[in-house]
Design a protein around this motif. Structure first.
Motif, PDB file in Angstrom:
ATOM      1  N   ALA A  34       0.828  -1.210   0.000  1.00 30.72           N
ATOM      2  CA  ALA A  34       0.000   0.000   0.000  1.00 30.72           C
ATOM      3  C   ALA A  34       0.855   1.250   0.000  1.00 30.72           C
ATOM      4  O   ALA A  34       1.967   1.276   0.535  1.00 30.72           O
ATOM      5  CB  ALA A  34      -0.933   0.009   1.219  1.00 30.72           C
ATOM      6  N   PRO A  36       0.337   5.924  -0.880  1.00 33.31           N
ATOM      7  CA  PRO A  36      -0.619   7.039  -0.940  1.00 33.31           C
ATOM      8  C   PRO A  36      -1.521   7.025  -2.160  1.00 33.31           C
ATOM      9  O   PRO A  36      -2.650   7.517  -2.113  1.00 33.31           O
ATOM     10  CB  PRO A  36       0.281   8.279  -0.940  1.00 33.31           C
ATOM     11  CG  PRO A  36       1.562   7.828  -0.344  1.00 33.31           C
ATOM     12  CD  PRO A  36       1.718   6.405  -0.763  1.00 33.31           C
ATOM     13  N   ARG A  37      -1.054   6.473  -3.287  1.00 26.50           N
ATOM     14  CA  ARG A  37      -1.826   6.536  -4.531  1.00 26.50           C
ATOM     15  C   ARG A  37      -2.416   5.202  -4.973  1.00 26.50           C
ATOM     16  O   ARG A  37      -3.257   5.183  -5.874  1.00 26.50           O
ATOM     17  CB  ARG A  37      -0.944   7.079  -5.663  1.00 26.50           C
ATOM     18  CG  ARG A  37      -0.468   8.491  -5.434  1.00 26.50           C
ATOM     19  CD  ARG A  37       0.413   8.969  -6.576  1.00 26.50           C
ATOM     20  NE  ARG A  37       0.895  10.310  -6.334  1.00 26.50           N
ATOM     21  CZ  ARG A  37       0.229  11.424  -6.629  1.00 26.50           C
ATOM     22  NH1 ARG A  37      -0.969  11.328  -7.185  1.00 26.50           N
ATOM     23  NH2 ARG A  37       0.731  12.608  -6.367  1.00 26.50           N
ATOM     24  N   VAL A  39      -2.830   0.574  -4.166  1.00 25.10           N
ATOM     25  CA  VAL A  39      -2.644  -0.580  -3.301  1.00 25.10           C
ATOM     26  C   VAL A  39      -2.808  -1.850  -4.136  1.00 25.10           C
ATOM     27  O   VAL A  39      -3.644  -1.923  -5.036  1.00 25.10           O
ATOM     28  CB  VAL A  39      -3.639  -0.557  -2.124  1.00 25.10           C
ATOM     29  CG1 VAL A  39      -5.081  -0.535  -2.609  1.00 25.10           C
ATOM     30  CG2 VAL A  39      -3.426  -1.732  -1.186  1.00 25.10           C
ATOM     31  N   LEU A  53      -5.982   4.338  -6.692  1.00 27.95           N
ATOM     32  CA  LEU A  53      -7.053   4.872  -5.847  1.00 27.95           C
ATOM     33  C   LEU A  53      -7.692   6.130  -6.422  1.00 27.95           C
ATOM     34  O   LEU A  53      -6.983   7.014  -6.917  1.00 27.95           O
ATOM     35  CB  LEU A  53      -6.494   5.145  -4.447  1.00 27.95           C
ATOM     36  CG  LEU A  53      -6.071   3.870  -3.704  1.00 27.95           C
ATOM     37  CD1 LEU A  53      -5.249   4.223  -2.468  1.00 27.95           C
ATOM     38  CD2 LEU A  53      -7.265   3.011  -3.319  1.00 27.95           C
ATOM     39  N   SER A 107       4.591   0.554  -3.911  1.00 26.88           N
ATOM     40  CA  SER A 107       3.541   1.536  -4.186  1.00 26.88           C
ATOM     41  C   SER A 107       4.076   2.935  -3.913  1.00 26.88           C
ATOM     42  O   SER A 107       3.957   3.457  -2.804  1.00 26.88           O
ATOM     43  CB  SER A 107       2.301   1.262  -3.325  1.00 26.88           C
ATOM     44  OG  SER A 107       1.205   2.051  -3.745  1.00 26.88           O
ATOM     45  N   THR A 306      -2.962   7.817   2.884  1.00 28.09           N
ATOM     46  CA  THR A 306      -3.556   7.771   1.540  1.00 28.09           C
ATOM     47  C   THR A 306      -3.990   9.161   1.106  1.00 28.09           C
ATOM     48  O   THR A 306      -4.536   9.933   1.912  1.00 28.09           O
ATOM     49  CB  THR A 306      -4.777   6.828   1.553  1.00 28.09           C
ATOM     50  OG1 THR A 306      -4.345   5.536   1.998  1.00 28.09           O
ATOM     51  CG2 THR A 306      -5.406   6.713   0.191  1.00 28.09           C
ATOM     52  N   TYR A 329      -6.591  -2.394   4.677  1.00 23.87           N
ATOM     53  CA  TYR A 329      -6.839  -2.955   3.343  1.00 23.87           C
ATOM     54  C   TYR A 329      -6.952  -4.473   3.401  1.00 23.87           C
ATOM     55  O   TYR A 329      -6.320  -5.146   4.220  1.00 23.87           O
ATOM     56  CB  TYR A 329      -5.711  -2.578   2.381  1.00 23.87           C
ATOM     57  CG  TYR A 329      -5.738  -1.134   1.933  1.00 23.87           C
ATOM     58  CD1 TYR A 329      -6.821  -0.624   1.223  1.00 23.87           C
ATOM     59  CD2 TYR A 329      -4.672  -0.280   2.220  1.00 23.87           C
ATOM     60  CE1 TYR A 329      -6.837   0.703   0.807  1.00 23.87           C
ATOM     61  CE2 TYR A 329      -4.683   1.041   1.788  1.00 23.87           C
ATOM     62  CZ  TYR A 329      -5.774   1.528   1.094  1.00 23.87           C
ATOM     63  OH  TYR A 329      -5.790   2.836   0.675  1.00 23.87           O
ATOM     64  N   GLY A 341     -10.986   0.338   3.507  1.00 28.45           N
ATOM     65  CA  GLY A 341     -10.184   1.323   2.791  1.00 28.45           C
ATOM     66  C   GLY A 341     -10.795   2.701   2.752  1.00 28.45           C
ATOM     67  O   GLY A 341     -10.673   3.397   1.733  1.00 28.45           O
ATOM     68  N   GLN A 387     -13.304   7.076   0.233  1.00 27.02           N
ATOM     69  CA  GLN A 387     -12.336   7.724  -0.647  1.00 27.02           C
ATOM     70  C   GLN A 387     -13.009   8.417  -1.833  1.00 27.02           C
ATOM     71  O   GLN A 387     -12.347   9.186  -2.535  1.00 27.02           O
ATOM     72  CB  GLN A 387     -11.296   6.710  -1.123  1.00 27.02           C
ATOM     73  CG  GLN A 387     -10.352   6.247  -0.025  1.00 27.02           C
ATOM     74  CD  GLN A 387      -9.120   5.569  -0.565  1.00 27.02           C
ATOM     75  OE1 GLN A 387      -8.521   5.994  -1.550  1.00 27.02           O
ATOM     76  NE2 GLN A 387      -8.700   4.489   0.090  1.00 27.02           N
TER      77      GLN A 387
END
Length: 901
Positions: A34, A36-37, A39, A53, A107, A306, A329, A341, A387
């Motif tokens: 996983a 920030p952008r 996973v 994401l 990631s 994230t 996650y 998530g 999200q």
């Protein structure tokens, strides 16, 4: 514009030192990569789903190999042999006699250097094959928004060739398809994805004229060992979420940037995690497993930071997108959310106690501000935020989730206070005073105390349980205890802000709530506290006396406690609540118990953390260690390096939908270690470090380094000495634990400003001195050691599917020259505890059995391996074992043993 051409990447160095978990792959067990952008979540045979994401791009990826001259297709995933997890990447190795394939995943925070189209996780395949081999990578295109944004249609796939095929005439064979990339398009032009592997060509692409049929998408890669050795073949993935960024050209450019920047992106990721670990608090103890679990918990929390999907306009003054922590996650499978998530308020708030402990104050500030920007107008703090909640097509507040939890508001006040205590950041309190006081006003609103007992109740949402037999509780002891601690927290903050009137009122309210809890919840017959209270005439009224772990939350903030804790503390460590893998929330002999339920008997590492901290703070370190080590061992149990969400109350197995990489579960490794085992509390404004340590007796030395006290960084050294360690000592009557504060290089000027204190009776100051590594120290404290200290057997998790069977230490109680221990064990079972004797030699006896002839408990000397001519005064003869044997019978057997000397 020329179409992009993708190339395999020359293999670059990957991190090979530091923190690592490497073990045989367990096909059914999960893994998580996983950032920030994006996973990647999958199982250890290597199949996975990938999220850029907040869009699920693809799923169900599998690999087939066809070796030249070897006419058997090889299902590569069946050959998953090893998984290696490091903070910055995870590798699954497939091993076959004809090849080795490594699936390397990371990631990056800013893959490809572009926000739109978004690129997220990266999967690189490194191949070592003896013969030319064709690999087929099959996957299901998904293109699903995370719920609740609506999804439309089924993705269609087009192949965009990097170099157009050579024109053909009607008499020639059709031109071969050349490498390129898939574009996964939807019904509308504002969402599309792109996927490729450099050098790969597509599989079956049925023409429109063909009957409707379904084929998995394929990327077919030919590997030539003479040409392709020592290269990474990356699975490149991108998503566009506007008409502009979802175009074929924009997506191709995004893949190309990612392809060209892989080495730099990985190095940035590796550097980031080196810096995270270098700047965070560390522990150094004789227990390697404990040290590593602490570091893995820091990494696990960092993995779950994230970037929010920008969607519509961001809150005023905010540069979009914001970054916050999601709850965890796990594979989404047929759903539209990968585990938990979403951004969860109370999950983050419990976790921030760990974050404050390891010193990432910037993370705490940003997380609290994220929550404050979503605070309801009346002051209530949010709990759940998808999200895609910020998407203009989503009316998130119309769903019942954002403010469903009543406990997020008191937890917010408690966490802000905890941040202030650790950081000394008075400016933060001043800048956010309005949000803090709005939260307090909401919590203390008379309309939110519907039974008028002076305590915030469940009328404002769930306290803890989201379902309960009979009816939902009116007021849980859990929420009442949070209200008490939040009142104290608000008083501390108002004192710092200079409003003594509000501070005094808040402290008076806390005192009143404490008295009311004792009156309404304390069950003198059971010796512990009721689960909930309910109005007359309602189910489970006036009090629901179900025995639970929830009263343990009384000890979450330092200084808080129960007035009658003894029976509770014993109960939380006993087998009715404590399994071999953590604590149930409901005792297994209660009528409502159900070990498969979410809220009436399952095991949550969160609860285990609460109870471990309570045991330590209430003076039961053996029970505290027993519970703590259950959480520690879960670091290696399922998703390597992370701690799962919840497990069965009856058998050692996580729930099928347990979020395997869970935020607050990892936090419940850190907080009980720092605040329970080491007993550390920080007051940066006063430059005070409080230490109430409960170190295992077998530790000679331990250290806590990089401890952040406001803008200062200090180290603590813990040194235990007794006659065994120093047989020539002239001070044989005084076994000591010495705690010293010392400064890392460059910080010695701050030492004189820092004060050490303790709440443990008998502690004395020792003044400044020299650290064991010849470093200058500041203040030192010396703690007297008890004459006899038991040492627990090393904890390990049972075989999956096992029932609880391990020895339980329920309580320990010292009187002058004696120690009473209470145990629970299965019928006809045996156990051995090591006893450390401190100070001068004393003869230890079992009370009531001076001849040591009892069958249930027996003392053994550990002198079997000493020379026959060993002197009677040799300190090694002070080592003892306590052997226990539980009687036969039905159910768990309880035994009390009193040692005298």
């Amino acid at each position: 514009m020329p179409r992009p051409v993708f190339e395999p990447v020359a293999a670059f160095p990957l991190t090979q030192d530091g923190l690592v978990i490497s073990r045989p792959a367990e096909p059914a067990q999960p893994f998580t990569v996983a950032g920030p952008r994006g996973v990647v979540v999958g199982t250890q045979e290597g199949t996975f789903e990938s999220w850029v994401l907040p869009v699920k791009l693809l799923s169900h990826i599998t690999i087939e190999a066809n070796i030249e001259g070897y006419p058997v297709p090889i299902p590569v995933n069946d050959h998953a042999a090893n998984i290696e997890v490091r903070p910055d990447h995870t590798t699954i190795t497939y091993s076959h006699p004809g090849f080795t394939l490594r699936q390397i995943m990371f990631s990056p925070a800013d893959a490809g250097g572009s926000n739109e189209p978004s690129t997220g996780p990266v999967v690189m395949f490194q191949i070592d094959a003896l013969h030319p081999t064709d690999f087929v990578f099959r996957f299901t295109p998904e293109m699903q928004w995370m719920w609740p944004r609506r999804n439309d249609g089924i993705p269609g796939a087009d192949w965009v060739a990097s170099v157009p095929p050579v024109p053909t005439n009607s008499t020639e064979e059709p031109a071969a398809v050349t490498p390129g990339y898939y574009v996964l398009h939807m019904d509308y032009p504002d969402l599309a994805g792109a996927v490729t592997i450099p050098g790969a060509v597509p599989g079956v692409m049925a023409p429109y004229q063909e009957r409707p049929q379904v084929h998995p998408l394929e990327l077919r890669l030919h590997y030539d060992p003479k040409r392709d050795g020592n290269k990474f073949f990356p699975l490149l993935m991108a998503v566009g979420t506007t008409a502009k960024t979802a175009s074929e050209e924009a997506l191709g450019e995004a893949l190309k940037r990612l392809n060209d920047n892989l080495a730099a992106d990985y190095e940035a990721e590796a550097k980031h995690y080196r810096e995270v670990l270098a700047s965070s608090t560390k522990i150094d103890t004789p227990d390697k497993k404990l040290n590593e679990a602490f570091q893995w918990a820091v990494v696990s929390i960092e993995h779950l930071r994230t970037l929010e999907y920008p969607g519509s306009a961001s809150p005023q003054g905010v540069t979009s997108p914001e970054m916050a922590m999601v709850a965890g996650y796990y594979q989404s499978a047929d759903s539209a959310r990968p585990g938990f998530g979403w951004f969860f308020g109370r999950d983050a708030l419990y976790t921030l106690y760990a974050v404050n402990g390891f010193g990432d104050f910037a993370l705490t500030r940003s997380e609290l501000e994220f929550l404050m920007r979503r605070q309801r107008a009346d002051g209530k703090i949010m709990h759940e935020y998808s999200q895609t909640a910020n998407d203009p097509t989503v009316d998130w507040k119309a769903f019942p989730y954002m403010y469903a939890a009543a406990d997020a508001t008191p937890l917010f006040l408690m966490t802000v206070r905890d941040y202030y205590r650790a950081s000394g950041d008075l400016d933060f309190l001043k800048a956010h005073r309005e949000a803090i006081e709005k939260a307090w006003a909401f919590e203390t609103d008379a309309a939110h105390d519907t039974d008028h007992d002076g305590i915030y109740d469940n009328s404002q949402g769930t306290g803890w349980v989201e379902s309960w037999p009979g009816a939902m509780p009116h007021q849980e002891v859990y929420l009442a205890l949070l209200d008490e601690q939040a009142s104290r927290a608000f008083g501390v903050m108002e004192t710092a802000l200079g409003d003594s009137t509000k501070a005094d009122a808040a402290q008076a309210r806390a005192k009143q709530i404490s008295e009311t809890i004792e009156r309404e919840y304390y069950d003198a017959q059971k010796g512990c506290y009721a689960f909930a209270t309910n109005p007359a005439g309602q189910p489970n009224s006036p009090a629901d006396h179900t025995r639970t772990v929830y009263p343990a939350i009384a000890y979450w903030d330092d200084g808080a406690a129960l007035a009658h804790p003894e029976a509770c503390l014993s109960e939380w460590a006993a087998p009715a609540i404590d399994t071999d893998w953590g604590t149930r929330d409901v005792a297994d002999d209660e009528p409502y118990y159900d070990g498969m339920s979410y809220h009436q008997g399952s095991v949550w590492p969160l609860f285990t953390g609460w109870a471990a901290l309570a045991e330590y703070r209430a003076g039961q370190p053996l029970a505290g260690e027993q519970l703590l080590m259950q959480n520690v061992d879960l670091t290696w149990a399922q998703d390597p390096g992370a701690v799962t969400e919840l497990l069965s109350g009856d058998y050692f197995i996580p729930f099928g939908r347990s979020t395997s990489h869970q935020l607050w579960s990892s936090a419940m490794v850190i907080t009980p270690i720092l605040r329970g085992l080491f007993g550390i509390e920080l007051d940066a404004a006063a430059n005070v470090v409080t230490v109430n340590p409960h170190l295992p007796a077998w530790w000679a030395h331990a250290a806590v380094s990089n401890l952040h006290l406001g803008n200062k960084v200090v180290d603590l050294s813990f040194d235990q000495a007794n006659d065994i360690d120093r047989p020539n000592s002239q001070d044989r009557a005084n076994a000591l634990l010495t705690v010293s504060v010392y400064a890392p290089e460059g910080g010695r000027s701050e030492l004189a400003k820092i004060k050490l204190r303790s709440d443990i009776p008998g502690v004395r100051g020792a003044g400044a001195g020299t650290h064991r590594n010849s470093m200058a120290t500041g203040e030192r404290l010396q703690f007297p050691a008890p004459a006899v200290e038991p040492i627990l057997p090393e904890h390990s998790l049972p075989v999956p599917g096992s029932r609880t069977a391990q020895l339980k230490v329920l309580s320990e109680h010292y009187e002058e020259n004696e120690l009473t221990l209470e145990f629970s064990g299965t019928p006809d079972s045996s156990a051995i505890l090591y006893l450390r004797q401190n100070g001068p030699y004393r003869r230890i006896q079992i009370k009531g059995d001076p001849e040591n002839r009892g069958e249930a408990a027996k003392l053994l000397r550990s002198d079997d391996d000493l020379p026959s001519n060993t002197s009677a005064s040799d300190p090694r003869l002070q080592l003892w074992f306590l052997q226990l044997h539980f009687p036969r019978g039905d159910g768990w057997q309880t035994m009390k043993v009193t040692l005298t000397w």
